[in-house]
Design an enzyme around this catalytic site. Structure first.
Site, PDB file in Angstrom:
ATOM      1  N   ASP A  40       0.412   3.613   2.276  1.00 53.65           N
ATOM      2  CA  ASP A  40       0.219   4.648   3.803  1.00 53.65           C
ATOM      3  C   ASP A  40      -1.087   5.114   3.207  1.00 53.65           C
ATOM      4  O   ASP A  40      -1.133   5.176   2.521  1.00 53.65           O
ATOM      5  CB  ASP A  40       1.439   4.639   4.013  1.00 53.65           C
ATOM      6  CG  ASP A  40       1.759   4.749   5.788  1.00 53.65           C
ATOM      7  OD1 ASP A  40       0.489   4.182   6.368  1.00 53.65           O
ATOM      8  OD2 ASP A  40       1.512   6.465   6.123  1.00 53.65           O
ATOM      9  N   ASP A  54       1.507  -1.054  -0.083  1.00 51.65           N
ATOM     10  CA  ASP A  54       0.231  -0.112  -0.223  1.00 51.65           C
ATOM     11  C   ASP A  54       1.155   1.517   0.373  1.00 51.65           C
ATOM     12  O   ASP A  54       2.068   1.425   0.726  1.00 51.65           O
ATOM     13  CB  ASP A  54      -0.577   0.360   1.384  1.00 51.65           C
ATOM     14  CG  ASP A  54       0.053   0.095   2.310  1.00 51.65           C
ATOM     15  OD1 ASP A  54       0.444  -1.330   2.822  1.00 51.65           O
ATOM     16  OD2 ASP A  54       0.539   1.213   3.700  1.00 51.65           O
TER      17      ASP A  54
HETATM   18  N1  LIG Z   1       1.422   1.014   5.724  1.00 55.38           N
HETATM   19  C1  LIG Z   1       2.049   0.543   6.934  1.00 55.38           C
HETATM   20  N2  LIG Z   1       2.598   0.852   7.849  1.00 55.38           N
HETATM   21  C2  LIG Z   1       2.868  -0.145   9.062  1.00 55.38           C
HETATM   22  N3  LIG Z   1       2.635  -1.190   8.360  1.00 55.38           N
HETATM   23  C3  LIG Z   1       2.609  -0.998   7.130  1.00 55.38           C
HETATM   24  N4  LIG Z   1       2.160  -2.690   6.353  1.00 55.38           N
HETATM   25  C4  LIG Z   1       1.880  -2.909   5.679  1.00 55.38           C
HETATM   26  N5  LIG Z   1       1.578  -1.417   5.315  1.00 55.38           N
HETATM   27  C5  LIG Z   1       1.901  -0.618   6.293  1.00 55.38           C
END
Ligand SMILES: Nc1ncnc2[nH]cnc12
Ligand SMILES: CSC[C@H]1O[C@H](OP(=O)(O)O)[C@H](O)[C@@H]1O
Length: 294
Positions: free
Chosen positions: A213, A211
């Site tokens: 974030d 992703d």
């Molecule tokens: N955006 C994110 N922040 C922290 N840990 C994660 N693991 C997978 N995506 C994450």
């Protein structure tokens, strides 16, 4: 007699089992630091001896802050692993690191605060070097294997921000980490990498981007459902990468890490024998026996 690689594999979110294992033996172990996340799976993959440990336990019941990182690393060391490969889901902090890409990280910023971070402490203080926190040799081989496995893009190097979690970041935090020039974010590689170094085990981490974030779009959030969807696709590549890495490692003799990681404790312990706590020294038998045994 030449040494062989015995690979410890720490599986992250979405990686609770491995494909293609032979001669599988499950062993439940205890360590002086408590119980690891679950039983160790000893097996052979493409001729390579490996020991697999799902970081969050079978069924993902252990949250990042509650993982007994010390027990996990100690258990792998006792099991005779020579090197550790971590597989992790992560968020991206950079446009060019897209979901589906693999980032073989080479630096960390540790912002975790609620975890035991060292095997050492009162009664035996040690300061190991962490300037280069990963094993460049294993990282390179893992990146080669990811490319051979057909991963969309493999990035050699990148800085991983380790956050405490379990909640994802606020937009302000995400923007801050981007302003620091960091690449990916996750909740588990620290203190794991620090403890592996204290245990003199070369460590490499393949981070699979799931992703962006929450920094990229004003109304975007991180959602577990999306992460798991991307992770399912990544998992296929993770299995293929591991097979390719296993083939590469089983086909060669192991020499000591060129960075001297197996000797990380040579000059790290500052407490003289006269001031050491025998109880702690006994607990350190696997991790630091090489330098503590009389
Ligand atoms: N955006 C994110 N922040 C922290 N840990 C994660 N693991 C997978 N995506 C994450
Ligand atoms: C399931 S998303 C958040 C979770 O995934 C990552 O864990 P791991 O490194 O074990 O794959 C991240 O660090 C969080 O713990």
């Amino acid at each position: 007699m030449s040494e062989r690689f015995v690979l410890g594999v720490i599986g992250g979110s979405g990686l609770y089992a491995l494909d293609g294992l032979e001669d599988v033996r499950k062993t439940r172990v205890e360590t002086p630091w408590g119980a690891p996340s679950g039983p160790l799976l000893r097996a052979r993959l493409e001729g390579l001896d490996l020991v697999f440990l799902p970081r969050h336990g079978e069924g993902h019941a252990v949250s990042p802050s509650a993982i007994n990182y010390r027990a996990n690393i100690d258990a792998l060391k006792r099991a005779g692993v020579t090197d550790i490969l971590s597989l992790s889901a992560c968020g991206s902090l950079q446009e060019h690191l897209a979901p589906g890409h693999f980032v073989v990280v080479d630096q960390y910023v540790d912002r975790t605060f609620a975890r035991e971070k060292s095997f050492f402490g009162a009664g035996c203080v040690a300061h190991v070097a962490m300037a280069d926190p990963v094993c460049a040799r294993l990282s390179g081989l893992a990146a080669d294997a990811a490319e051979a496995a057909g991963v969309a893009q493999v990035h050699r190097g990148g800085t991983y921000l380790a956050m405490e979690g379990p909640q994802f970041s606020t937009r302000a935090e995400s923007a801050l980490y981007r302003s620091w020039g960091l690449d990916v974010i996750g909740m588990t590689n620290m203190p794991e990498a620090k403890l592996a170094r204290e245990a003199e085990l070369p460590y490499a981490s393949v981070c699979m981007v799931t992703d962006y974030d929450c920094w990229r779009a004003p109304d975007a959030d991180v959602a577990i459902a999306e992460i798991l969807e991307v992770m399912a696709a990544n998992t296929h590549h993770a299995h293929a990468m591991l097979k390719s890495l296993a083939r590469a490692l089983s086909g060669q003799a192991r020499t000591p890490s060129p960075q001297g990681i197996e000797r990380a404790l040579d000059h790290a312990i500052i407490t003289p024998p006269s001031h050491r706590d025998p109880v702690l020294i006994a607990k350190l038998d696997a991790v630091a026996g090489r330098v503590l045994r009389p």
